[in-house]
Design a protein around this motif. Sequence first.
Motif, PDB file in Angstrom:
ATOM      1  N   LYS A  96       0.938  -1.203   0.249  1.00 50.59           N
ATOM      2  CA  LYS A  96       0.051  -0.036   0.063  1.00 50.59           C
ATOM      3  C   LYS A  96       0.896   1.290  -0.065  1.00 50.59           C
ATOM      4  N   ALA A  97       1.979   1.412   0.836  1.00 44.92           N
ATOM      5  CA  ALA A  97       2.806   2.466   0.891  1.00 44.92           C
ATOM      6  C   ALA A  97       3.624   2.601  -0.404  1.00 44.92           C
ATOM      7  N   LYS A  98       4.014   1.525  -0.961  1.00 49.12           N
ATOM      8  CA  LYS A  98       4.614   1.724  -2.322  1.00 49.12           C
ATOM      9  C   LYS A  98       3.764   2.220  -3.463  1.00 49.12           C
TER      10      LYS A  98
ATOM     11  N   LEU B 198       3.123   9.264   4.819  1.00 51.04           N
ATOM     12  CA  LEU B 198       3.682   9.586   5.946  1.00 51.04           C
ATOM     13  C   LEU B 198       2.780   9.367   7.032  1.00 51.04           C
ATOM     14  N   ASP B 199       1.528   9.344   6.925  1.00 51.34           N
ATOM     15  CA  ASP B 199       0.632   9.053   8.003  1.00 51.34           C
ATOM     16  C   ASP B 199       0.841   7.496   8.428  1.00 51.34           C
ATOM     17  N   LEU B 200       1.506   6.991   7.303  1.00 53.92           N
ATOM     18  CA  LEU B 200       1.621   5.192   8.128  1.00 53.92           C
ATOM     19  C   LEU B 200       3.107   5.387   8.472  1.00 53.92           C
ATOM     20  N   LYS B 201       3.854   6.176   8.870  1.00 50.60           N
ATOM     21  CA  LYS B 201       5.375   6.180   9.015  1.00 50.60           C
ATOM     22  C   LYS B 201       5.577   5.174   9.948  1.00 50.60           C
ATOM     23  N   GLU B 202       4.915   5.379  11.236  1.00 53.71           N
ATOM     24  CA  GLU B 202       5.275   4.491  12.344  1.00 53.71           C
ATOM     25  C   GLU B 202       5.105   3.025  12.285  1.00 53.71           C
ATOM     26  N   LYS B 203       3.885   2.689  11.539  1.00 54.76           N
ATOM     27  CA  LYS B 203       3.746   1.362  11.247  1.00 54.76           C
ATOM     28  C   LYS B 203       4.820   0.559  10.066  1.00 54.76           C
ATOM     29  N   LEU B 204       5.014   1.664   9.262  1.00 58.96           N
ATOM     30  CA  LEU B 204       6.019   1.085   8.156  1.00 58.96           C
ATOM     31  C   LEU B 204       7.288   0.883   8.809  1.00 58.96           C
ATOM     32  N   GLU B 205       7.802   1.749   9.964  1.00 59.78           N
ATOM     33  CA  GLU B 205       8.955   1.607  10.451  1.00 59.78           C
ATOM     34  C   GLU B 205       9.215   0.130  11.307  1.00 59.78           C
TER      35      GLU B 205
END
Length: 783
Positions: A482-484, A496-503
């Motif tokens: 989804k991020a890609k 960037l709203d997904l930043k913490e989950k992506l990390e």
Amino acid sequence: MFKHILLAFIALQSFALEISIDSAKDNFIKYSILHISNRENFICHERKDDFDRTTEIICAFSKKPLKDIQNLQNDFFQIKSFQQKDTYFISIKPFYKMKLYADIFDLTEDDTVFSADVNIANRWSIIGYKEKEPLIKNDESSKLAINFPFYLDKDKLPYVGSLDLKGNPVHIKKVEDVTEYLKIKKYFASKRYDDALEMIDDVLQAYPNTLFKSELTYYKIKIYNKIKDYENVVSNAKEFLREYSSDENIPEVLSLIAKAYAQIGQNTDADYFFDRLFSEHKGNVYAELGYIYKGEMLEASGGDSEATKYYKKALYETKDLEVAAAAAYHLTEILLQHSPKQAAKYALKIIDAKPSYFMEDVEMSQKIMNRLADSGEYKAASAIADAMLQAMGPTYDEYEELLKNRALWLAKTKDKAAAIKALNDYLKKFPEGDYGDVVQTAKDGLFFDDSDANATQKLAEYDTLIEEYADDDIAKRALYEKAKLLLKEKKYEAVLDLKEKLEDLSEKYSDVEDIIKQAAVGLMEVSLEKKNCKHVLVVANDYNITLSNRWDDGIYQCAMKGGDFQLSKSIASKNLKSKNINLRKKWLYRYVKIDFETGNYSEAVDVAKDLIALIDNPKGSPYKDVYRYLFDAYERLGQKSKMIDAMAKIEELFGFDYKDIDRYIAMIGLATELKDDNMLIKYASKVMEIQKRSQSHAQSPYVEFALYSAYMNKNEYNKAYEVIASLNNIKLSNKDRARQKYLLGMVLSKLWRDEEAKKAYKEAIKADANSAWAKLAKSALEL
């Protein structure tokens, strides 16, 4: 011919059925003999592969023993028992090679033997060996030849037992310390090291001339090595090397003393013994172990590359599986830290050469494949698991978990066909297995594809997967995809709203950080285009971003506007050495401003001088304000003479300018400090003139009091009167008014205008009767 035979005996009896294992050496090469006997005859049959190698021997019994026989294993055999209907079976599988023989002759009773190919007997022997079959010479004979029996002589030759070097019989008394020696070996084998050491000391004290003295010292060395008492390893090894220089255990002792010196940090001494070991015992298994010990020493001192060379030597030169396992483990461990792909390459080479190798030490093999999997080398990890699965069979406790791990690791590779097969294999073999859910989830996760569905549809599918498989690999994969896709669609804020989950996925997906950074860069560029400085500063503050030079002006202006001097200075810094002179001057000027704003005055002076050196025509330069920054920096640094020079340049470039009023005030203060009335009069007059033009009196009465004092010092009383009288129409505090009226009275007295002076003194007292100036005025009136 037998050379140095060591026997380790394991025996299992279950009434009529007896199993025993003997281990020995033939010409220093290990082998093992398995004996199976029963009161009643039984069948043993060899199973062979296409290359005529025995892969399994099955022995069948018509009756089950009263007690179950536990699974057995040594360096050469793996023995299991099982029952099918009324028949009891024993399965023997080799780790290397093995040969089956029927024991149908008892040489203590039979005088005649012949070559007999039988299928049934009450005693069978199985020889396990690595390459060459020990003790027995097999000559091929024609199938058409006659099998004549061999008749032993009925008259036996006299038996004299052991002979010494001269051929004389050796008479050995009963050795009283044999029992203790055997106990010591048992203690060592069962890891009761303290008991073993205590008994060794007791034996040496009770039997100082024991035949086992070298063996006892040897065991002390091994025990101290096991308990990591390396000082004692060294002291005992030195004694052993001195007293028993021709002992067969010399290579092992050399390896242990070298290792001990390495462990206590005496690398020079360690190298001496390593050199002896490698030169004097090249090809010996303990020399190969020495490569590993030296590698450990080098690794401990930071020499990873040199350590790797020694581990490779051990791996490629040894034929001993224990050494190979240790070398492979060390290579895997050291390479996994910086090159997991290299570590995986070595693991795959072992699999290609001898997959059964990994069964030599199941625990170590599990460590290796788990480390590989943790590093993302799933292909190698699954290959090791497959090799072990082929060898162990479903009866092993580890089988189900290993089958599951192999399937999951394959699911993370590009080999989706193999992954599907492995996942289905687990689900088929363990339909109610402990890992059914996780295997099924992994199977579902394989179906991410690169279909041509539109972005909106794909995003909806990812959201569904994230919700349905929360906290699972599928949800993580869906979040990653989804991020890609959001990044591709330039929906930067959504990424960037997904930043913490992506990390949280960074260990699983190596480019997560890059995705976040690309989104931040994209958002920052869009914000700069829209001149949304607030957004620019927020993104710049949260992410470490480097944009192309074309964005430098916008970022700098936003940073200065928002007071983010660290960011603005960072942007300016990278342009200070630009080959474009005009560009360099612009950024030098900006750098001076930042330094001044942040109180870095010394650097501001240095950078200002660099800029001034590049300015050809100061009056026409857009950066001539640098002289004002230079003056202000000198003022902050207290560099008085340089303030005077800088002010002269400011006057030359800007003339009489209201912008410089604060600098004139600074010069007034400097003149006061230097007691230079001429300088004070010059700049105080300028300030008064500026205030008169602008109808502003921000610097009053400070400037008037200073100028009045200078004129009084020069006895220019009329000018002093004009200056102090100018304050009559300016609003002052009571204290300042009292001072002004007192000073007015003083200058009037100097001008012989006594009545006016008295009036001024009275007005001073009236303005602030309690002030010091009022008291001075009272004194003046009394005179």
